[in-house]
Design a protein around this motif. Sequence first.
Motif, short mmCIF file in Angstrom:
data_model
loop_
_atom_site.label_atom_id
_atom_site.label_comp_id
_atom_site.label_asym_id
_atom_site.label_seq_id
_atom_site.Cartn_x
_atom_site.Cartn_y
_atom_site.Cartn_z
N UNK A 123 0.84 -1.20 0.00
CA UNK A 123 0.00 0.00 0.00
C UNK A 123 0.88 1.25 0.00
N UNK A 124 1.98 1.21 0.78
CA UNK A 124 2.92 2.34 0.81
C UNK A 124 3.52 2.55 -0.58
N UNK A 125 3.91 1.44 -1.24
CA UNK A 125 4.47 1.53 -2.59
C UNK A 125 3.46 2.13 -3.56
N UNK A 126 2.20 1.71 -3.42
CA UNK A 126 1.15 2.23 -4.30
C UNK A 126 0.96 3.73 -4.09
N UNK A 127 0.92 4.15 -2.85
CA UNK A 127 0.78 5.59 -2.55
C UNK A 127 1.99 6.37 -3.06
N UNK A 128 3.18 5.76 -2.97
CA UNK A 128 4.39 6.41 -3.49
C UNK A 128 4.28 6.63 -5.00
N UNK A 129 3.77 5.62 -5.69
CA UNK A 129 3.60 5.71 -7.15
C UNK A 129 2.54 6.77 -7.48
N UNK A 130 1.45 6.81 -6.69
CA UNK A 130 0.40 7.82 -6.93
C UNK A 130 0.97 9.23 -6.80
N UNK A 131 1.81 9.44 -5.78
CA UNK A 131 2.45 10.75 -5.60
C UNK A 131 3.39 11.04 -6.78
N UNK A 132 4.13 10.00 -7.21
CA UNK A 132 5.04 10.16 -8.34
C UNK A 132 4.30 10.54 -9.61
N UNK A 133 3.17 9.88 -9.86
CA UNK A 133 2.35 10.19 -11.04
C UNK A 133 1.81 11.62 -10.93
N UNK A 134 1.37 11.99 -9.74
CA UNK A 134 0.86 13.36 -9.52
C UNK A 134 1.93 14.40 -9.88
N UNK A 135 3.18 14.10 -9.56
CA UNK A 135 4.27 15.04 -9.83
C UNK A 135 4.60 15.16 -11.32
N UNK A 136 4.40 14.08 -12.08
CA UNK A 136 4.75 14.15 -13.51
C UNK A 136 3.59 14.64 -14.37
N UNK A 137 2.38 14.68 -13.78
CA UNK A 137 1.22 15.18 -14.53
C UNK A 137 1.11 16.69 -14.35
N UNK A 138 1.15 17.47 -15.44
CA UNK A 138 1.12 18.93 -15.32
C UNK A 138 -0.24 19.47 -14.91
N UNK A 139 -1.33 18.83 -15.37
CA UNK A 139 -2.68 19.26 -15.01
C UNK A 139 -3.63 18.09 -15.22
N UNK A 140 -4.82 18.18 -14.67
CA UNK A 140 -5.75 17.04 -14.71
C UNK A 140 -6.56 16.97 -16.00
N UNK A 141 -6.48 17.96 -16.83
CA UNK A 141 -7.26 17.98 -18.07
C UNK A 141 -6.67 17.03 -19.12
N UNK A 142 -7.55 16.24 -19.75
CA UNK A 142 -7.11 15.33 -20.81
C UNK A 142 -6.77 16.09 -22.09
#
Length: 291
Positions: A123-142
């Motif tokens: 679960x910690x690894x999954x949350x780490x990946x979610x944070x990592x993805x959040x950092x590489x995504x510039x905005x939420x719009x498709x």
Amino acid sequence: MDAVKKSLISLHFTVILLGGTALFSRLVPLSASDITFVRSVFACIALFAFLKLANNKIKLNSKKDYGVALGLGVLMALHWVTYFAAMQYAGVSVGMIALFTFPVITVLIEPFFEKVRLVWQDIVSTLTVVVGVYLIVPETSLENDITLGVLIGIASAILYSFRNLIHRKHFKHYSGAQAMAWQTLVISILMLPVGSAEIASASSSSWLMLLLLGTVFTALPHALIAASLRHLRAKTFSLIACMQPLYGVFLAIILLNEKPGLSALLGGVLITSASVYETLNTHKLHNAKDD
């Protein structure tokens, strides 16, 4: 130099080649599906030729295995198309980072394939990946190409995870070269109807790039992996394979002049760290189960 050192050098070279495949999404001016089609054709020819010249077995053991090869080929076709599409939208650096969410995704879906349970570290690894993805995504719009590319890259990672789990459960008794030969044959047949007219009109330099992609950057690495695993543990291979995004990002910076921002690089560090941890933990659990 002993066999183990040679195998380690060969394995790092192999991972560099696999990381370099992403570059072709930018170097070849064709769609992701066209690149996948021609790549699979060249790789298929090269892999079957390698098996024949090396006097390795070509035929599979049973009708069931041909069915498994078909399923794996379908998953790999979808994975390759989304892989190249992710790079074309988000750039090689960000696309590679998004793809390497697959070790953690694999851990999340593995309980559906094998008798393993998730633990709090997963679960910690999954949350780490979610944070990592959040950092590489510039905005939420498709409507943002990078965001769309990241989502396609994660979809590619999911497809790759399913392919790897099915391969490990039903197809691991075949060498990498033999397994990929049949899978690339399936991909070639599947992609034939969707190949566009742009392939025939591609420049000679594009055809040369596609030839390199299918042979040097696809067929050769899978042949080298099979040779390396004779002297190295699968765990060693998996850990070195986790360096693929590092090599891919480095090649993109040097050869394509990409300049990923600090946020994207930090996200990449988090995702890669989680991937390395889950790779180590997975092998520890499998070794304990075997004992």
